[in-house]
Scaffold this active site. Structure first.
Site, PDB file in Angstrom:
ATOM      1  N   CYS A   1       0.875  -1.192   0.050  1.00  0.00           N
ATOM      2  CA  CYS A   1      -0.061  -0.084  -0.119  1.00  0.00           C
ATOM      3  C   CYS A   1       0.936   1.291   0.011  1.00  0.00           C
ATOM      4  O   CYS A   1       1.522   1.673  -0.926  1.00  0.00           O
ATOM      5  CB  CYS A   1      -0.972  -0.193   1.282  1.00  0.00           C
ATOM      6  SG  CYS A   1      -2.289   0.991   0.986  1.00  0.00           S
TER       7      CYS A   1
ATOM      8  N   HIS B   1      -3.913  -5.141  -0.239  1.00  0.00           N
ATOM      9  CA  HIS B   1      -3.507  -5.592   1.238  1.00  0.00           C
ATOM     10  C   HIS B   1      -3.365  -7.230   1.036  1.00  0.00           C
ATOM     11  O   HIS B   1      -4.375  -7.813   1.312  1.00  0.00           O
ATOM     12  CB  HIS B   1      -4.259  -5.041   2.315  1.00  0.00           C
ATOM     13  CG  HIS B   1      -4.155  -3.852   2.634  1.00  0.00           C
ATOM     14  ND1 HIS B   1      -3.133  -3.201   3.515  1.00  0.00           N
ATOM     15  CD2 HIS B   1      -4.785  -2.561   1.997  1.00  0.00           C
ATOM     16  CE1 HIS B   1      -3.241  -2.145   3.406  1.00  0.00           C
ATOM     17  NE2 HIS B   1      -4.189  -1.540   2.584  1.00  0.00           N
TER      18      HIS B   1
ATOM     19  N   GLU C   1      -2.497  -9.147   3.447  1.00  0.00           N
ATOM     20  CA  GLU C   1      -2.728  -9.405   4.696  1.00  0.00           C
ATOM     21  C   GLU C   1      -4.449  -9.484   4.881  1.00  0.00           C
ATOM     22  O   GLU C   1      -4.733  -9.943   5.938  1.00  0.00           O
ATOM     23  CB  GLU C   1      -2.073  -8.677   5.669  1.00  0.00           C
ATOM     24  CG  GLU C   1      -2.592  -7.213   6.151  1.00  0.00           C
ATOM     25  CD  GLU C   1      -2.095  -6.347   4.832  1.00  0.00           C
ATOM     26  OE1 GLU C   1      -1.703  -6.493   3.977  1.00  0.00           O
ATOM     27  OE2 GLU C   1      -2.698  -5.170   5.276  1.00  0.00           O
TER      28      GLU C   1
END
Lengths: 460, 356
Positions: free
Chosen positions: B248, B332, B334
Site C-alpha cells: 500500500c 493488502h 494480509e
C-alpha cells in the site's frame, strides 16, 4: 482460444412441481440468451410449455420432450450438437446427464459436456466420493455413512449415535430426508427413502448450527469469486426452501466470513468446477468449527436468489465460462464498464421468505423439516432487515385472511422459527402493518428490477 | 444517544443524523468503504488516521466488538491498539448485538475510545455525492459545537501512527525488518506465522549497521510524499539491492524512491472487492484495499514494470523491478478485513529473500 461451438444443447428442468423448480426456468432462459449473444445455435429440451425458456423467441430449436436419457439421446442423434449444458435444469438435468454419460451417449455422438465435467458432477452427487474428495484436502464434512439397506442404516446410526439426520442420495427438494431419534423412526424413514432412491445417508445431526451458503464462480483459468453469501434464518435441520434466507450474512464476523469464503474457493478448485456452484456450510454458533454440507455443481434455488439479490447474472456468466471465456475479459452487466471478476458489495439487505399453502390440506403436519413444503417464495430488498422483512409479512397476512374467510378457524403447531414468524404475522393487525409497508414501499427500490421476482411470488 | 449530529463537507453539503459513541466534534477527510464485514478491523486500521469514514453497508454493529485478546504481544482481533478514524458515519446502528466473541457494542467501544459516530444517515446518497465530487474534507458538528476543517494529507500522519522503539517478534531465519508507517497487525502476523524474525522499526529508522535479510515497508495513512525520510532510507537500501516488499503506502514509497511519481485518486479504493489482474497472466484476484493515492506507472524508470492492474479502473495495483528483488503491491495481501486470496505475496517475498 477455446474451441468454437456451433451448436449447443441445453437441458431444461422438465415438469415443474409448484415451488420446486421455478428458478431453473430463470437460469435456463439466461443461459439460452447468453448462447444466442455469442451467436451459437441453441437447442433446448424441456417439456414444460409454461416456461419462458420454451418461448419461440429464445432457443433456435425447442423440443418439448421429457428430460430423460431416452428422449435426450434421440435429440442428440438428430441434432448432433457439439456441446451440452447439464447445469441449467436442476437435479433432473444433472441426473439425466449422468445417465447419458454412463450409457456412453456423449462419446458415441462426440458431444462435449460444457462447464463442470461429468467427473466433478459425480463427485458432488455421490456422497462417498464427495466425502473422500473433501477429506483429501482437510475439509470437514459431517460424519456420514452411506447405506443401501435398512440393517446397514441402523448399524450406521448406532456408530454415529442418535439423533441422526437421514438424507437420500440423488434427491430433489430434500425428498425423504429427516431427523431420526430412535430405531423406530429410522426404520420408517429408511424404508420410505429407499423406495425413491438407491442410497440413503445416515449423518451427524448438526442441530442449531448456523446455515450459511456461498455462490462461487470459477473459470478455466482458475479465477474464482464468491458472488454472494447467504445466511439462513432457520438453522440447520430446516430445508433451505422452508427457511427465511438473508443476503448477505448478518451474524458473521470478518474472520468467519472469509474463513468460509476461502474454504469455498479451495473446494471449488479441488473439484474442478467450471461455471457456477453453490456450497452450503454449517457453522458452529460459538466456535470456529464448521462442516461443508453439500456442493451443488449447478445453478440452484440459492443461485437464483443470489443472482437476483446482487444483480450478478450468474447463469449467463456460467454459460459463457462453460464455453471457455475468462472472468477477467467478461464485463459486469450491471455497470457495463467494470470486470465480471468481482464480488458485489451490497449496500442493502435481501430477505427471501417461503410461502406455504398448508391450509388446503386437512391432516398435513405443520412441522417444518428437511423436506420442502413451501409452494413459493417472496423476495424483498430493503435498507434494513426489518424493511425487507415486511414484504413477506404482508404476503403471509394476505394468505391468512383468505384462508380465514374460507374456513373461519385456525389451528397451528409452531415448531420452527420461520413458521413461528409466519404465525405471528397473522396475529398482527392487518391494516396497521400494511399501512406501514405501503408508506415505506416507496423506499424499497430495487436496483435489479430487470431480473424481476420469483415466478411464484405473484401475490404481491 | 439522541443528540443531533451533522456532517458538514467543505463545499457546504450537509447531512444530519443522530450521535453515538463519544459526543464530540471532529474533523478529517471524508472517505467511504464498501466492505460488508469487518468493522472492528477497519476502524483500527492505521491507514484511516485523520479520516472520517462512511460505511456503505447499512447495518453496522450486528456482531458487536470482540474482547481484546493478545498473544506474543500481538492483538488478535484488531489491526492496531486503538480506533484510528476520527469519526464514523453509518446508516443503521445495531443496538443489540450477538456473537460468541463479542464483549461490547459498537456504541460502547466508540464511547470508550472517545470517537464520535453518526447513525441514521443515508450513506448511499452521501457515497454517491463523494463519488461524483471526490473525497472532501468534512467535520462532525455535535449539538452546535463546531470545529474547523483540517486536511490530514498536509500533516505528518505517519509520525502519529508509527512505533516508537524497535520491537522484535518471532524467532527463526530470515530476519526481516518491517518499516512501520502505520502497520496493520495482520502484516506482522502473516510474517511471524511464516516462521521469520521480524524487527518492527519506526518510519524514520536508519538501517546503518543493521543486520537483515529483507525489508517490508508497511501500509500507512496520508500522502506518500510526506515520507521524505523513509524514501531516502529506502533509496539507500535499493543501492544495496536488499529484497524489498512495499504494501500500500509502502508500494508508493518504493515508487518514489525509485524516481517515480504518485498522484491522488478522486475517491480512492476502499473495500474488499477490488479485482486486480496480474499483468501477463489470465489471473485476477479479489483484493482488500484502502488507499487514496496511486503510483503513476508512466513515471517509473525503465527498469521497473507494472505488476498488477485494477480490472475496474485500470489504475496501478503493484510494481516490480525487472531484475532486482524489489516489489510493491497497492492492495493488502494480509486482508483483514477482506479476502485472503493474495496471501501468496508473502510467500513469494520470502522465497525472494531466500534466493538472494
Amino acid at each position: 482460444m477455446p474451441p468454437r461451438f456451433e451448436k449447443v444443447l441445453v437441458l431444461g428442468s422438465g415438469a415443474l412441481k409448484i415451488g420446486e423448480a421455478g428458478e431453473f426456468d430463470y437460469s435456463g432462459s439466461q443461459a439460452v440468451k447468453a448462447l444466442k449473444d455469442l451467436g451459437i445455435r441453441t437447442i433446448l429440451v424441456n417439456p414444460n410449455i409454461a416456461t419462458i425458456q420454451t418461448s419461440d423467441y429464445l432457443a433456435d430449436e425447442v423440443y418439448l420432450l421429457p428430460v430423460s436419457p431416452y428422449f435426450v439421446e434421440q435429440v442428440i442423434q438428430k441434432e448432433k450438437p457439439n456441446g451440452i449444458f447439464l447445469g441449467f435444469g436442476g437435479q433432473t438435468a444433472l441426473n439425466c446427464g449422468l445417465a447419458l454419460d454412463q450409457a456412453g451417449v456423449f462419446e458415441r455422438y462426440d458431444v462435449q459436456v460444457l462447464g463442470t465435467s461429468i467427473q466433478a458432477i459425480r463427485e458432488t452427487e455421490d456422497r462417498d466420493l464427495f466425502v473422500r474428495k473433501l477429506t483429501e484436502i482437510g475439509i470437514r464434512v459431517p460424519r456420514s455413512i452411506a447405506t443401501t439397506a435398512l440393517e446397514d442404516a441402523i448399524r450406521a446410526a448406532h456408530t454415529i449415535g442418535y439423533p441422526v439426520m437421514l438424507r437420500s442420495g440423488y434427491a430433489l427438494g430434500g425428498l425423504g430426508s429427516g431427523l431420526c431419534t430412535n430405531d423406530e423412526e429410522l426404520q420408517q424413514r429408511v424404508s420410505r427413502s429407499l423406495a425413491h432412491s438407491p442410497q440413503v445417508l445416515v449423518e451427524e445431526y448438526l442441530t442449531g448450527w448456523k446455515e450459511i451458503e456461498y455462490e462461487v464462480v470459477r473459470d478455466r483459468f482458475d479465477n474464482c469469486v464468491t458472488v454472494c453469501n447467504m445466511e439462513n434464518f432457520d438453522p440447520m435441520g430446516i430445508h433451505t426452501g422452508e427457511s427465511i434466507v438473508v443476503a448477505p450474512s448478518q451474524t458473521l464476523s470478518n474472520d468467519e466470513y472469509h474463513q468460509l469464503r476461502s474454504i469455498s474457493i479451495k473446494v471449488v478448485r479441488h473439484l474442478g468446477i467450471v461455471g457456477e456452484c453453490n456450497i452450503q456450510f454449517a457453522l458452529h454458533p460459538s466456535s470456529d468449527d464448521y462442516r461443508v454440507i453439500e456442493v451443488n455443481a449447478r445453478l440452484s434455488r440459492s443461485s437464483a436468489l443470489a443472482s437476483k439479490a446482487t444483480g450478478y447474472p450468474l447463469a449467463s456468466v456460467a454459460a459463457k465460462l462453460g464455453l471457455g471465456s475468462s472472468l477477467v475479459e467478461m464485463r459486469n452487466s450491471v455497470t457495463a464498464s467494470t470486470s465480471a471478476c468481482f464480488e458485489p458489495a451490497l449496500d442493502y439487505v435481501v430477505v427471501k421468505a417461503p410461502r406455504w399453502d398448508l391450509q388446503k390440506f386437512r391432516l398435513v403436519s405443520k412441522r417444518l423439516g428437511s423436506g420442502m413444503k413451501s409452494v413459493g417464495e417472496v423476495m424483498a430488498i430493503g435498507r434494513s432487515f426489518e424493511e425487507a422483512f415486511q414484504r413477506p409479512c404482508v404476503c403471509w397476512i394476505l394468505e391468512f385472511r383468505a384462508s380465514w374467510e374460507m374456513r373461519g378457524s385456525f389451528n397451528f403447531e409452531i415448531s420452527n422459527p420461520s413458521y413461528a414468524i409466519h404465525r405471528m404475522s397473522e396475529s398482527l393487525p392487518y391494516q396497521k402493518l400494511s399501512n406501514t409497508v405501503i408508506q415505506s414501499s416507496g423506499s424499497m427500490s430495487s436496483p435489479i428490477s430487470t431480473y424481476g421476482f420469483y415466478r411464484e411470488s405473484n401475490t404481491s | 444517544m439522541n443528540r443531533e449530529g451533522i456532517l458538514v463537507l467543505e463545499d457546504g453539503y450537509t447531512v444530519e443524523g443522530r450521535v453515538f459513541g463519544f459526543p464530540k466534534a471532529a474533523s478529517g477527510e471524508v472517505v467511504f468503504n464498501t466492505g460488508m464485514v469487518g468493522y472492528p478491523e477497519t476502524l483500527t486500521d492505521p491507514s484511516y488516521q485523520g479520516q472520517i469514514l462512511v460505511l456503505t453497508y447499512p447495518l453496522i454493529g450486528n456482531y458487536g466488538v470482540p474482547a481484546v485478546a493478545q498473544s506474543n504481544g500481538l492483538n488478535h482481533e484488531f489491526e492496531s491498539d486503538r480506533i484510528q478514524v476520527s469519526g464514523l458515519i453509518i446508516s443503521t446502528l445495531a443496538v443489540q448485538y450477538h456473537h460468541w466473541k463479542a464483549s461490547r457494542s459498537l456504541d460502547q467501544w466508540l464511547f470508550e475510545a472517545g470517537v464520535v459516530g453518526i447513525y441514521g444517515v443515508d450513506t448511499r446518497a452521501l457515497t454517491k455525492y463523494l463519488r461524483s465530487h471526490g473525497s472532501l474534507l468534512g467535520k462532525i458538528v455535535v449539538d452546535g459545537v463546531d470545529v474547523g476543517f483540517s486536511d490530514p494529507n498536509k500533516e505528518d500522519l505517519v509520525r502519529q501512527v508509527t512505533v516508537a522503539e524497535p520491537i522484535l517478534y518471532g524467532t527463526g531465519a530470515p530476519r526481516i525488518v518491517l518499516v512501520d508507517c502505520g502497520c496493520k497487525r495482520s502484516i506482522l502476523t502473516n510474517l511471524v506465522n511464516r516462521g521469520v524474525t521480524v524487527l518492527r522499526v519506526s518510519y524514520d529508522y536508519d538501517f546503518e549497521g543493521e543486520d537483515f535479510d529483507g525489508v517490508v515497508i508497511s501500509n500507512g495513512p496520508g500522502d506518500p510524499k510526506m515520507c521524505d525520510t523513509t524514501i531516502t532510507h529506502i533509496r539507500k537500501l535499493m543501492q544495496k539491492q536488499a529484497p524489498l516488499l512495499g504494501i500500500c503506502l509502502g508500494s508508493q514509497i518504493l515508487a518514489l524512491a525509485a524516481g517515480g511519481n504518485t498522484y491522488k485518486l478522486k475517491f480512492g479504493h476502499r473495500g474488499q472487492n477490488q479485482p486486480c489482474v496480474e499483468i501477463g497472466t489470465d489471473r485476477c484476484y479479489v483484493t482488500s484495499q484502502n488507499h487514496g493515492y496511486a503510483v503513476d506507472v508512466e513515471s517509473l524508470p525503465g527498469a521497473w514494470e507494472a505488476w498488477f492492474v485494477n480490472a475496474n479502473d485500470g489504475t496501478n495495483e503493484g510494481i516490480r523491478h525487472r531484475d532486482l528483488p524489489f516489489r510493491g503491491v497497492q492492495f493488502h495481501p494480509e486482508a483483514a478485513p477482506g479476502p485472503v486470496d493474495t496471501n501468496f505475496i508473502f510467500d513469494d517475498f520470502l522465497r525472494m529473500v531466500h534466493a538472494s
